[in-house]
Design a protein around this motif. Structure first.
Motif, PDB file in Angstrom:
ATOM      1  N   VAL A   1       0.853  -1.179   0.000  1.00  0.00           N
ATOM      2  CA  VAL A   1       0.000   0.000   0.000  1.00  0.00           C
ATOM      3  C   VAL A   1       0.893   1.234   0.000  1.00  0.00           C
ATOM      4  O   VAL A   1       1.520   1.564   1.012  1.00  0.00           O
ATOM      5  N   SER A   2       0.966   1.892  -1.149  1.00  0.00           N
ATOM      6  CA  SER A   2       1.847   3.060  -1.288  1.00  0.00           C
ATOM      7  C   SER A   2       1.404   3.894  -2.482  1.00  0.00           C
ATOM      8  O   SER A   2       1.420   3.408  -3.613  1.00  0.00           O
TER       9      SER A   2
ATOM     10  N   SER B   1      -2.669   2.025  -4.330  1.00  0.00           N
ATOM     11  CA  SER B   1      -2.568   3.319  -3.660  1.00  0.00           C
ATOM     12  C   SER B   1      -3.254   3.240  -2.300  1.00  0.00           C
ATOM     13  O   SER B   1      -4.081   2.360  -2.046  1.00  0.00           O
ATOM     14  N   ASP B   2      -2.885   4.172  -1.435  1.00  0.00           N
ATOM     15  CA  ASP B   2      -3.507   4.247  -0.122  1.00  0.00           C
ATOM     16  C   ASP B   2      -4.999   4.504  -0.276  1.00  0.00           C
ATOM     17  O   ASP B   2      -5.421   5.195  -1.202  1.00  0.00           O
TER      18      ASP B   2
ATOM     19  N   THR C   1      -9.240   0.848  -2.078  1.00  0.00           N
ATOM     20  CA  THR C   1      -8.183   0.134  -2.809  1.00  0.00           C
ATOM     21  C   THR C   1      -7.626  -1.013  -1.984  1.00  0.00           C
ATOM     22  O   THR C   1      -7.389  -2.104  -2.511  1.00  0.00           O
ATOM     23  N   VAL C   2      -7.439  -0.779  -0.705  1.00  0.00           N
ATOM     24  CA  VAL C   2      -6.928  -1.832   0.180  1.00  0.00           C
ATOM     25  C   VAL C   2      -7.944  -2.963   0.297  1.00  0.00           C
ATOM     26  O   VAL C   2      -7.612  -4.140   0.144  1.00  0.00           O
TER      27      VAL C   2
ATOM     28  N   THR D   1      -0.348  -7.379   4.130  1.00  0.00           N
ATOM     29  CA  THR D   1      -0.241  -6.055   3.537  1.00  0.00           C
ATOM     30  C   THR D   1       0.954  -5.367   4.171  1.00  0.00           C
ATOM     31  O   THR D   1       1.367  -5.713   5.285  1.00  0.00           O
TER      32      THR D   1
ATOM     33  N   GLY E   1       0.555   1.902   5.068  1.00  0.00           N
ATOM     34  CA  GLY E   1      -0.739   2.509   5.363  1.00  0.00           C
ATOM     35  C   GLY E   1      -1.268   2.267   6.755  1.00  0.00           C
ATOM     36  O   GLY E   1      -2.456   2.446   7.012  1.00  0.00           O
TER      37      GLY E   1
ATOM     38  N   THR F   1      -5.098   1.658   5.749  1.00  0.00           N
ATOM     39  CA  THR F   1      -5.081   0.203   5.573  1.00  0.00           C
ATOM     40  C   THR F   1      -5.948  -0.507   6.617  1.00  0.00           C
ATOM     41  O   THR F   1      -6.724  -1.401   6.243  1.00  0.00           O
TER      42      THR F   1
ATOM     43  N   ASN G   1      -1.878  -6.958   8.617  1.00  0.00           N
ATOM     44  CA  ASN G   1      -1.307  -5.678   8.180  1.00  0.00           C
ATOM     45  C   ASN G   1       0.072  -5.518   8.806  1.00  0.00           C
ATOM     46  O   ASN G   1       0.203  -5.457  10.028  1.00  0.00           O
TER      47      ASN G   1
END
Length: 168
Positions: free
Chosen positions: A15-16, A50-51, A55-56, A73, A76, A85, A137
């Motif tokens: 997640v970035s 993307s954050d 999306t997560v 993951t 985030g 996240t 996470n």
């Protein structure tokens, strides 16, 4: 993990915003993927998103639907304005496992005091035809993610066996 059975599927979600836009190479995903493969999981290259909550959630949901029994993951989980996240993960979890993120924060804090600020979650996502998938996470930093995966790999075979009806 019992190597006499078919290898379990795992998935890595990075997640970035910057990596998703191609502005920064993903340094964490390849490390996590190789470590999972070394632990006898079948895993494709990391998905980079993307954050954001949607999306997560979509990336985790897609990995679980594709048969991943373990989804990790990275990124985030902090306090930044786009760190969502945990919020994207929580709706997918039928059961949370608070001990895993507690242990991740405790171990991380031994090296980096700010590790206690991680808001990462862990738990079980429903998966048709199985007892579920373990979702964890991890922090976004390469060191935090790698160290965290070590703990996850120590627990995942036992968790998945329990999900499939194994004894405690």
């Amino acid at each position: 993990m019992d190597l006499e059975t078919a290898p379990l599927r795992a998935a890595v979600v990075i997640v970035s915003d910057r990596s998703a836009r191609g502005e920064r190479a993903d340094a964490v995903g390849p490390v996590l993927v190789e470590r999972l493969r070394g632990a006898a999981f079948t895993v494709e290259d990391a998905a980079i998103v993307s954050d954001g909550v949607d999306t997560v959630g979509a990336a985790i949901g897609s990995a679980v639907a594709a048969g991943a029994r373990l989804v990790v993951t990275s990124g985030g989980t902090g306090l930044g304005p786009r760190d969502h996240t945990p919020e994207g993960t929580a709706p997918l979890l039928e059961q949370q496992i608070p001990g895993i993120p507690e242990a991740l924060r405790r171990a991380g804090a031994e090296r980096v005091p700010t590790a206690v600020l991680s808001r990462g979650l862990a738990g079980i996502a429903a998966q048709p035809g199985t007892g579920g998938a373990l979702v964890v996470n991890l922090p976004g930093s390469p060191g935090g993610a790698s160290d965290g995966l070590e703990l996850v790999l120590a627990l995942a075979p036992h968790v998945i066996a329990q999900l499939d009806g194994g004894d405690h």
